[in-house]
Design an enzyme around this catalytic site. Sequence first.
Site, PDB file in Angstrom:
ATOM      1  N   ASP A  30     -73.246  24.003  41.495  1.00 54.91           N
ATOM      2  CA  ASP A  30     -72.194  25.260  40.868  1.00 54.91           C
ATOM      3  C   ASP A  30     -72.229  25.908  41.796  1.00 54.91           C
ATOM      4  O   ASP A  30     -73.282  25.606  42.571  1.00 54.91           O
ATOM      5  CB  ASP A  30     -72.846  25.325  39.823  1.00 54.91           C
ATOM      6  CG  ASP A  30     -72.536  26.388  38.486  1.00 54.91           C
ATOM      7  OD1 ASP A  30     -72.304  25.798  37.357  1.00 54.91           O
ATOM      8  OD2 ASP A  30     -71.496  27.020  38.922  1.00 54.91           O
ATOM      9  N   PHE A 152     -66.805  17.526  22.730  1.00 58.90           N
ATOM     10  CA  PHE A 152     -66.931  17.659  21.186  1.00 58.90           C
ATOM     11  C   PHE A 152     -68.202  18.690  21.061  1.00 58.90           C
ATOM     12  O   PHE A 152     -69.008  18.366  19.419  1.00 58.90           O
ATOM     13  CB  PHE A 152     -66.166  16.976  19.805  1.00 58.90           C
ATOM     14  CG  PHE A 152     -64.911  15.673  20.076  1.00 58.90           C
ATOM     15  CD1 PHE A 152     -64.044  16.877  20.009  1.00 58.90           C
ATOM     16  CD2 PHE A 152     -65.169  14.700  21.243  1.00 58.90           C
ATOM     17  CE1 PHE A 152     -62.357  15.994  20.092  1.00 58.90           C
ATOM     18  CE2 PHE A 152     -64.025  14.051  21.554  1.00 58.90           C
ATOM     19  CZ  PHE A 152     -62.498  14.833  21.419  1.00 58.90           C
ATOM     20  N   LEU A 153     -69.018  18.712  22.031  1.00 59.48           N
ATOM     21  CA  LEU A 153     -69.882  19.541  21.685  1.00 59.48           C
ATOM     22  C   LEU A 153     -70.344  20.822  20.338  1.00 59.48           C
ATOM     23  O   LEU A 153     -69.103  21.686  21.091  1.00 59.48           O
ATOM     24  CB  LEU A 153     -70.796  20.002  22.780  1.00 59.48           C
ATOM     25  CG  LEU A 153     -70.746  18.724  23.922  1.00 59.48           C
ATOM     26  CD1 LEU A 153     -71.231  18.984  25.331  1.00 59.48           C
ATOM     27  CD2 LEU A 153     -71.657  16.939  22.938  1.00 59.48           C
ATOM     28  N   ARG A 154     -71.064  20.840  19.899  1.00 64.09           N
ATOM     29  CA  ARG A 154     -71.357  21.983  19.157  1.00 64.09           C
ATOM     30  C   ARG A 154     -72.497  23.080  19.640  1.00 64.09           C
ATOM     31  O   ARG A 154     -73.676  22.672  19.923  1.00 64.09           O
ATOM     32  CB  ARG A 154     -71.388  22.289  17.608  1.00 64.09           C
ATOM     33  CG  ARG A 154     -70.163  22.117  16.555  1.00 64.09           C
ATOM     34  CD  ARG A 154     -70.324  21.681  15.282  1.00 64.09           C
ATOM     35  NE  ARG A 154     -71.460  20.234  15.438  1.00 64.09           N
ATOM     36  CZ  ARG A 154     -71.763  19.662  14.585  1.00 64.09           C
ATOM     37  NH1 ARG A 154     -71.639  20.249  13.065  1.00 64.09           N
ATOM     38  NH2 ARG A 154     -72.632  18.485  14.138  1.00 64.09           N
ATOM     39  N   GLY A 253     -66.920  33.227   5.241  1.00 68.21           N
ATOM     40  CA  GLY A 253     -67.013  34.423   5.731  1.00 68.21           C
ATOM     41  C   GLY A 253     -65.917  35.340   7.204  1.00 68.21           C
ATOM     42  O   GLY A 253     -65.895  35.497   6.204  1.00 68.21           O
ATOM     43  N   CYS A 260     -64.720  28.294  21.869  1.00 69.16           N
ATOM     44  CA  CYS A 260     -63.374  27.836  21.608  1.00 69.16           C
ATOM     45  C   CYS A 260     -62.630  28.055  21.040  1.00 69.16           C
ATOM     46  O   CYS A 260     -61.309  27.677  21.599  1.00 69.16           O
ATOM     47  CB  CYS A 260     -64.678  26.473  21.625  1.00 69.16           C
ATOM     48  SG  CYS A 260     -65.249  25.479  23.070  1.00 69.16           S
ATOM     49  N   LYS A 263     -59.879  30.507  21.758  1.00 69.10           N
ATOM     50  CA  LYS A 263     -58.859  30.795  22.780  1.00 69.10           C
ATOM     51  C   LYS A 263     -58.682  29.195  22.930  1.00 69.10           C
ATOM     52  O   LYS A 263     -57.097  29.128  23.654  1.00 69.10           O
ATOM     53  CB  LYS A 263     -60.038  30.645  24.003  1.00 69.10           C
ATOM     54  CG  LYS A 263     -60.538  29.200  24.500  1.00 69.10           C
ATOM     55  CD  LYS A 263     -61.038  29.151  25.695  1.00 69.10           C
ATOM     56  CE  LYS A 263     -61.866  28.231  26.421  1.00 69.10           C
ATOM     57  NZ  LYS A 263     -61.732  26.443  26.064  1.00 69.10           N
ATOM     58  N   LYS A 320     -72.844  32.560  15.979  1.00 72.56           N
ATOM     59  CA  LYS A 320     -73.403  31.540  14.448  1.00 72.56           C
ATOM     60  C   LYS A 320     -74.300  31.631  14.989  1.00 72.56           C
ATOM     61  O   LYS A 320     -75.511  31.382  15.856  1.00 72.56           O
ATOM     62  CB  LYS A 320     -72.907  29.855  14.512  1.00 72.56           C
ATOM     63  CG  LYS A 320     -73.165  28.602  16.074  1.00 72.56           C
ATOM     64  CD  LYS A 320     -72.283  27.412  15.881  1.00 72.56           C
ATOM     65  CE  LYS A 320     -72.483  27.051  17.005  1.00 72.56           C
ATOM     66  NZ  LYS A 320     -72.499  25.670  16.813  1.00 72.56           N
ATOM     67  N   ARG A 327     -69.713  35.411  23.124  1.00 71.81           N
ATOM     68  CA  ARG A 327     -68.391  35.386  23.077  1.00 71.81           C
ATOM     69  C   ARG A 327     -67.807  35.333  21.642  1.00 71.81           C
ATOM     70  O   ARG A 327     -67.705  34.404  20.676  1.00 71.81           O
ATOM     71  CB  ARG A 327     -68.778  34.207  24.502  1.00 71.81           C
ATOM     72  CG  ARG A 327     -68.496  34.181  25.709  1.00 71.81           C
ATOM     73  CD  ARG A 327     -68.160  32.783  26.051  1.00 71.81           C
ATOM     74  NE  ARG A 327     -69.507  31.693  26.796  1.00 71.81           N
ATOM     75  CZ  ARG A 327     -69.438  30.713  26.589  1.00 71.81           C
ATOM     76  NH1 ARG A 327     -68.593  30.590  27.440  1.00 71.81           N
ATOM     77  NH2 ARG A 327     -70.309  30.141  26.353  1.00 71.81           N
TER      78      ARG A 327
END
Length: 429
Positions: A30, A152-154, A253, A260, A263, A320, A327
Amino acid sequence: MNVLIIGAGYVGTTTGLLFAELGHSVTLIDVDGKKINDMQNGKLFFYEPGLDTLLTKHLCTGKISFEIDHQRAIKDNHVIFICVGTPQNQDGSANLNFLREASEFIGSNLIEYKIIVIKSTVPAGTSKQVKQWIEKTKKDPVPFDVLSNPEFLREGSALKDALYPDRIIVGSENEQATSTLQELYMGIDSPFIVTTPSAAELIKYTANSFLATKISFINEIAKLCDKLDINVQDVAKGVGLDSRIGPLFLEAGIGYGGSCFPKDVLALIDTAKKNGTDLSILEKVHDINENQPDYFIKKVKKRLNGLSAKKIAVLGLSFKSQTDDIRQSPSLKIILSLINEGAIIEIHDPVAKLPYNLADIVCQQDSVEETMIQADAVLICTDWPHYRTIDWAVIKNKMKSPVIFDGRNMLNAGEMRSIGYIYEGIGYK
Ligand code: UDX
Ligand code: UDX
């Protein structure tokens, strides 16, 4: 297999730990040295259940390591995953600058065949662009392949989503490279779908945009439910039992947030425009979502006869529950509106912290109960499960007026009323 991950952010770290868990040797690099330093010491820079334990485990097994010498990292690894961020440009398009930097770095250090996999969310056609960036910068005539393998990660359930995905999507034009990825994911029980790189890239945006559409759709229905005095949760349940629709992402809600959905919806609109077609349905999805926090604030304002000098307790800051990520959090938009209306705000979140620009204006409490003392109203903005188990009967006596606005429809309206609260949700009374 030796795997290199470029970009030890949220996605890169989860992906790296998944491959380590599957028995591969993973190297993470990184540009942010502090992140790498912290991770080497077992410290993650974000909150994600289960991930810290896995990091500690694989620092011990030696399956995960960090490389300061980025050139050596390219040389030593056969498969390279690009997981750098693709933030939003002013016009809604995806900013590919980090991706370009990573591609050019790979290109200029390419001395033997590599499989380069784009994990970052990128517009359809980007893998061709990445190929060109690498071609232009490589010094030797070395072959390489560029594949797309969207995530597809939450957040909050990233580890579970990584270990038990609904599907693995691979966009590839080379059978050998496809087999290598299949081998890499060996041990994961899920459909393995192979398609073209562009289709794989579009699948990611389409999935996120469709889920965002479900949310905006149910939020519109919730507004109608408010008018008709119908419980939107009853509607969502009845509709969601239709297997063609499904029960998930139908929770009304204060709107969707995070790094994600907001954007990706805009980026897909941009891709459509650039290709001479329009996705006006998504423009509407975006507008509805932008207005949802205002809809909530209007309810509060009406009930309290204005907000000036009213003490408001805001429960939840993250976009959440189960994450400290703020963000694009609808909670933040609500706090800013409350400030503009002259309210006095106290906020609670179990893990998320206020951004610096608000830390002096808004008081953040460690105790959820403290936050509500002498409050004119409580606004629930994040669905932290703990908020369900608060002793609301006791809290009621400490508030100035017992009014709850539930932006996540997470409390039981009947129970709250029987305790003596005035309670309002979104499409839920
Ligand atoms: C991911 C995806 O990559 C993004 O495309 C998707 O839409 C959302 O999820 P995320 O992991 O959340 O992004 O991004 P972030 O936390 O910003 O991590 C990216 C990492 O890449 C950062 O640690 C950053 O320092 C690093 N980086 C960035 C590099 O190592 N090299 C660069 O050139 C740029
Ligand atoms: C999303 C996608 O789900 C994931 O597959 C992708 O890889 C990254 O983007 P994430 O942003 O972590 O994941 O969170 P998600 O659980 O999808 O929720 C996004 C937002 O929608 C949150 O603000 C959430 O509160 C909101 N939401 C979700 C609703 O308002 N109603 C719902 O029914 C579901």
